[in-house]
Design a protein around this motif. Sequence first.
Motif, PDB file in Angstrom:
ATOM      1  N   UNK B 383      38.154  37.989  53.393  1.00  9.95           N
ATOM      2  CA  UNK B 383      39.212  38.675  52.656  1.00  9.95           C
ATOM      3  C   UNK B 383      39.684  37.939  51.420  1.00  9.95           C
ATOM      4  N   UNK B 384      38.737  37.180  50.829  1.00  7.77           N
ATOM      5  CA  UNK B 384      38.978  36.779  49.461  1.00  7.77           C
ATOM      6  C   UNK B 384      39.439  35.369  49.207  1.00  7.77           C
ATOM      7  N   UNK B 385      39.279  34.429  50.165  1.00  7.29           N
ATOM      8  CA  UNK B 385      39.624  33.060  49.767  1.00  7.29           C
ATOM      9  C   UNK B 385      38.389  32.292  49.292  1.00  7.29           C
ATOM     10  N   UNK B 386      37.211  32.955  49.341  1.00 10.39           N
ATOM     11  CA  UNK B 386      35.997  32.331  48.830  1.00 10.39           C
ATOM     12  C   UNK B 386      35.921  32.600  47.324  1.00 10.39           C
ATOM     13  N   UNK B 387      35.395  31.618  46.595  1.00  3.73           N
ATOM     14  CA  UNK B 387      35.450  31.662  45.126  1.00  3.73           C
ATOM     15  C   UNK B 387      34.947  32.985  44.538  1.00  3.73           C
ATOM     16  N   UNK B 388      33.937  33.582  45.154  1.00  9.32           N
ATOM     17  CA  UNK B 388      33.311  34.755  44.533  1.00  9.32           C
ATOM     18  C   UNK B 388      33.671  36.063  45.239  1.00  9.32           C
ATOM     19  N   UNK B 389      34.590  36.011  46.182  1.00 11.18           N
ATOM     20  CA  UNK B 389      34.867  37.222  46.959  1.00 11.18           C
ATOM     21  C   UNK B 389      36.303  37.716  46.811  1.00 11.18           C
ATOM     22  N   UNK B 390      36.446  39.028  46.828  1.00 13.83           N
ATOM     23  CA  UNK B 390      37.752  39.672  46.907  1.00 13.83           C
ATOM     24  C   UNK B 390      37.898  40.241  48.320  1.00 13.83           C
ATOM     25  N   UNK B 399      32.583  45.224  38.659  1.00 19.30           N
ATOM     26  CA  UNK B 399      33.665  45.902  37.923  1.00 19.30           C
ATOM     27  C   UNK B 399      34.461  46.844  38.822  1.00 19.30           C
ATOM     28  N   UNK B 400      33.728  47.646  39.606  1.00 20.37           N
ATOM     29  CA  UNK B 400      34.375  48.627  40.455  1.00 20.37           C
ATOM     30  C   UNK B 400      35.281  47.924  41.497  1.00 20.37           C
ATOM     31  N   UNK B 401      34.742  46.873  42.095  1.00 24.52           N
ATOM     32  CA  UNK B 401      35.513  46.132  43.103  1.00 24.52           C
ATOM     33  C   UNK B 401      36.761  45.511  42.480  1.00 24.52           C
ATOM     34  N   UNK B 402      36.623  44.990  41.280  1.00 17.40           N
ATOM     35  CA  UNK B 402      37.779  44.375  40.599  1.00 17.40           C
ATOM     36  C   UNK B 402      38.867  45.417  40.360  1.00 17.40           C
ATOM     37  N   UNK B 403      38.419  46.614  39.940  1.00 16.73           N
ATOM     38  CA  UNK B 403      39.389  47.690  39.687  1.00 16.73           C
ATOM     39  C   UNK B 403      40.140  48.054  40.965  1.00 16.73           C
ATOM     40  N   UNK B 404      39.376  48.193  42.066  1.00 21.09           N
ATOM     41  CA  UNK B 404      40.005  48.603  43.334  1.00 21.09           C
ATOM     42  C   UNK B 404      41.072  47.597  43.772  1.00 21.09           C
ATOM     43  N   UNK B 405      40.735  46.337  43.718  1.00 20.22           N
ATOM     44  CA  UNK B 405      41.679  45.321  44.204  1.00 20.22           C
ATOM     45  C   UNK B 405      42.858  45.158  43.236  1.00 20.22           C
ATOM     46  N   UNK B 406      42.600  45.246  41.951  1.00 20.18           N
ATOM     47  CA  UNK B 406      43.719  45.162  40.995  1.00 20.18           C
ATOM     48  C   UNK B 406      44.727  46.265  41.267  1.00 20.18           C
ATOM     49  N   UNK B 407      44.209  47.449  41.597  1.00 20.82           N
ATOM     50  CA  UNK B 407      45.098  48.563  41.883  1.00 20.82           C
ATOM     51  C   UNK B 407      45.964  48.249  43.110  1.00 20.82           C
ATOM     52  N   UNK B 408      45.312  47.753  44.163  1.00 18.21           N
ATOM     53  CA  UNK B 408      46.063  47.451  45.393  1.00 18.21           C
ATOM     54  C   UNK B 408      47.079  46.333  45.142  1.00 18.21           C
ATOM     55  N   UNK B 409      46.724  45.369  44.332  1.00 14.09           N
ATOM     56  CA  UNK B 409      47.630  44.248  44.072  1.00 14.09           C
ATOM     57  C   UNK B 409      48.655  44.565  42.975  1.00 14.09           C
TER      58      UNK B 409
END
Lengths: 199, 772
Positions: B383-390, B399-409
């Motif tokens: 769940x995202x404490x690894x350097x390359x993971x969200x 890009x898509x994953x970054x968008x999804x998580x930015x929205x949630x955060x």
Amino acid sequence: MMGRTIFIDPGRCIGCQACVSACRECDSHRGKSMIHLDYTEPGVSVASLPTVCMHCEDPVAPCAEVCPADAILVTADGVVQQADTTRCIGCANCVNACPFGVPKIDLQAKLQMKCNLCYDRTAYGLAPMCATVCPTGALFYGTLEELQAERPGVQVADSFAFGDVMVTTGVAMVVPADKVQWPVPGGLPVVEVNGVDVR
Amino acid sequence: MTATEPAGPVPLPLDPSIAPPGTRTFRDAGGIPADQWHADQNGETLVPTHCCFCGVQCGMYLRVDRAGKVFGVEPRNHDINRMRLCPKGINAYQQVNHPDRLTAPLMRRSRDEEFREASWDEALDFTVAEIRRIQGAHGNDAFGLLGGASLYSEKTYLVGKFARVALKTRHVDYNGRLCMVSAAGANKLAFGIDRAGNPFSDILLTDCLLIAGSNVGECFPVMTQYVWGARDRGASLIVVDPRETAVARTADIHVALRPGTDSAFFNAVLNVIIAEGLTDEPYLAAHTTGWDEVREAVQGYPPSRAAEICGVPEEQIVRVARTFGRAAKAMAFHARGVEHHSQGVENCLSIINLCVATGNLGKPGAGYGTITGQGNGQGGREHGQKADLLPGGRSILNEEHRRQISRIWGIEESDLPQAGTSMMEMVWQMQRREIRGLIGICNNPFVSLPNYRTVKEGYDTLEFHAQFDFFLSETAANAHVVFPVTVWAEDEGVMANTEARVVKHNKAQEPPAGVRTDTWVMCELARRLGAGDKFAFAGSREVFDELRLASAGTVNDYFGITYERLEETGGIAWPCPSLEHPGTPRLFEGGRTYHPDGKVHLQVVEWHAPVDPYTEEYPLSLTTGRTVAHFLSGNQTRRLGALVEQTPRPWVEVHPSHGYRNGDPVRVVTRRGSEVFPALVTEAIRPDTVFIPYHWPVPTAANALTIDALDPRSKIPEYKVCAARIEPADRVDEVPAPPTAPGHEAYPETQVSRADPLPPTSSQGRGTAERS
Ligand code: SF4
Ligand code: SF4
């Protein structure tokens, strides 16, 4: 013949000493373990073997037999109990008599301590703490039938030969299938007492 | 039962066909549920929870007295362990009210000063001021965060969010990087999912069990019951390990290969399997890609070549191939022994190739698994404490994953940092002053990272360093600020075990005065950094609900898992996409993987020699590992009397052919340094290999000698092999006492045998017989 008891299977033991730690948690001697864990072939392999109180049956448990204060009670179901604190004088006769090296003396309290097969747990139908936690089943609590149902073909022995002296025990040991009729060699025979040859 | 009976879990259904030996006797015996009797007797409470230590995650009850204090442990009939526990699990409760616990923040402005106790406000303000100062002068990425895989998943989720949203840094990683990331990388490449394929109970159904690079008896003791259960059914056992471990001792075939040669060995086994026509061609045709290339590549590994590389007899390779290849159902498990290498990912892939080529995937009794080291080694990276993971295992580069998580955060995607570097690389960046400030949460790199001198230099170069911990670790003792946080039994949360089964840990007592949860500290720091609105969490439950949402729709789907469901079921394996979904204990049933094409992507593996070259000066392989009484860096277990007594100190295991006697002081020299250990002379190790357990700090630290070479893909360090030599020495060093806070005396129980110059009787510890 065998009721619900402990079966020891050294072939499964990984020497982890969970049994030793678990025994320390027992309410009747909290903080002290009554289990011996031997690494039988150090320098050759990591083989290991737990020794719990074997609850000897025949002759009457040697520890109880030699107790001058009649402090060690053997219950009807064959459990050799820890010394009765109101009777024990802390003389350590039992320590010397036990062929398996089980009883211990708390010198300060002048009291004997030994495994009483977790009577507080077994009375409720539970397994003793060591056999409950043993991660491998090297210590198993139940009947022979239960053991054999879960480990098809397993064979056990409940007599130990100390030289010519035979001790039959309540706790049994898993042995290789072809050795089932044989007593387990239980250490070196006594050959000399106070300079006298007793063979 | 009386009214004091605690609300235990709903009894788990026991399937007699898969129940491990000994299970039914406990249940049938007395009429009282076997694991709830103390409550009846003494009016105490039993709180159902799990062991805090390894990836097995044994169920246990903590005994709580009338005053609300944890004072003991009681076995619990949980599905995973069926009441069994190892010595670590039995003694774990002693941490909770241990005199070494930190109960006030410690602080100093420079490393030349002594620590003093500070108020929470002062310690938090100082930390925030230092973060601002460093980031103001050198940019956001000059501050780093290192998390831990012993934390609950909620907290690991918060670590990732805190780094990216509150600290706005790319530099976040965690100590699971030192654990099983090679396996994670290989599983992702081959199957598109990062977890073991089968539940433990499948082991009881297999006909052939291959265990590679895993000392199951000592590292995952409770898993041994499944191994022995398989043996009871007649399964054959193959163990690949340079040492004769307790499980190897009873194996049908024990392959004692030279460290660092695993993929050559497994390629050769596959070579024989192909030659003997034991592959499952219909399975390969229907469900895989890349098989032709793999088949072609393993032609380069005839048994004769592998025998030479690995230092094992050629016939043994053929025997392994026949035993594994002919079994109706076979399983392969591996752990750090194959993963801790500069070719760790390749090693894991070569084992995957073996399972897939023989069609052993996705069936009861057939499959693969990696055995997690740390309690939450699996969940800790999801769940995202690894350097390359969200969160949800999403890629921070996508890009898509970054968008999804930015929205949630609730942040701009442009504000979401890019990928950072791995734990060891961050240390190198500290040395180069690219990272100038660091917060470490529940990790102890001074003991756990390789090449200690580099690590110490990196941390010493930091301008500011804060640690969260509940005991003063060797690393925390070097910091500027130490935040005293809760032990596992003082907070609730979930962990995912080796099987990817998510289990719920419960709170058994209130934390001591002065101690806060890691969640509280992170949220409070975030608030002071101006990101409070994104960290308005009252506790684990609220974090978990956000985590569930953040993972929804991914491969790592936790959406359907709730605290209530976990308590009802005793654990749910992810993916679990809906509240009705039962979870997924076994992957790939029907052959479908998690790649978009649903196939296994087989990968060609080429063996290469370990990084540290052997020469006349350094002819031996040094390998490292665990001992059953201790957990990882030992910050916890080196403080518990029974465990210290069982294994008071490290040693070096050497073969008798070197001419040493037991207990002789032996100097082990590598290109990074040298240290002296007592010799444990044993035939249970290869003559060309020496072994040191790694739970101790300098000057008794295996990691003062190991190499910081990394696997290029997983960035895991090559702990399991480096070139070494041994020579006689005069005396061994005393094991240092674990650090304690100022004003705390070293706890007497743990001092018992520190000065003992002799090795334990066996790798599992000192015998108890000779002590009584
Ligand atoms: S707990 Fe079981 S496996 Fe561990 S040492 Fe004791 S008997 Fe052996
Ligand atoms: S350390 Fe692992 S095997 Fe031991 S009790 Fe804890 S979870 Fe179980």
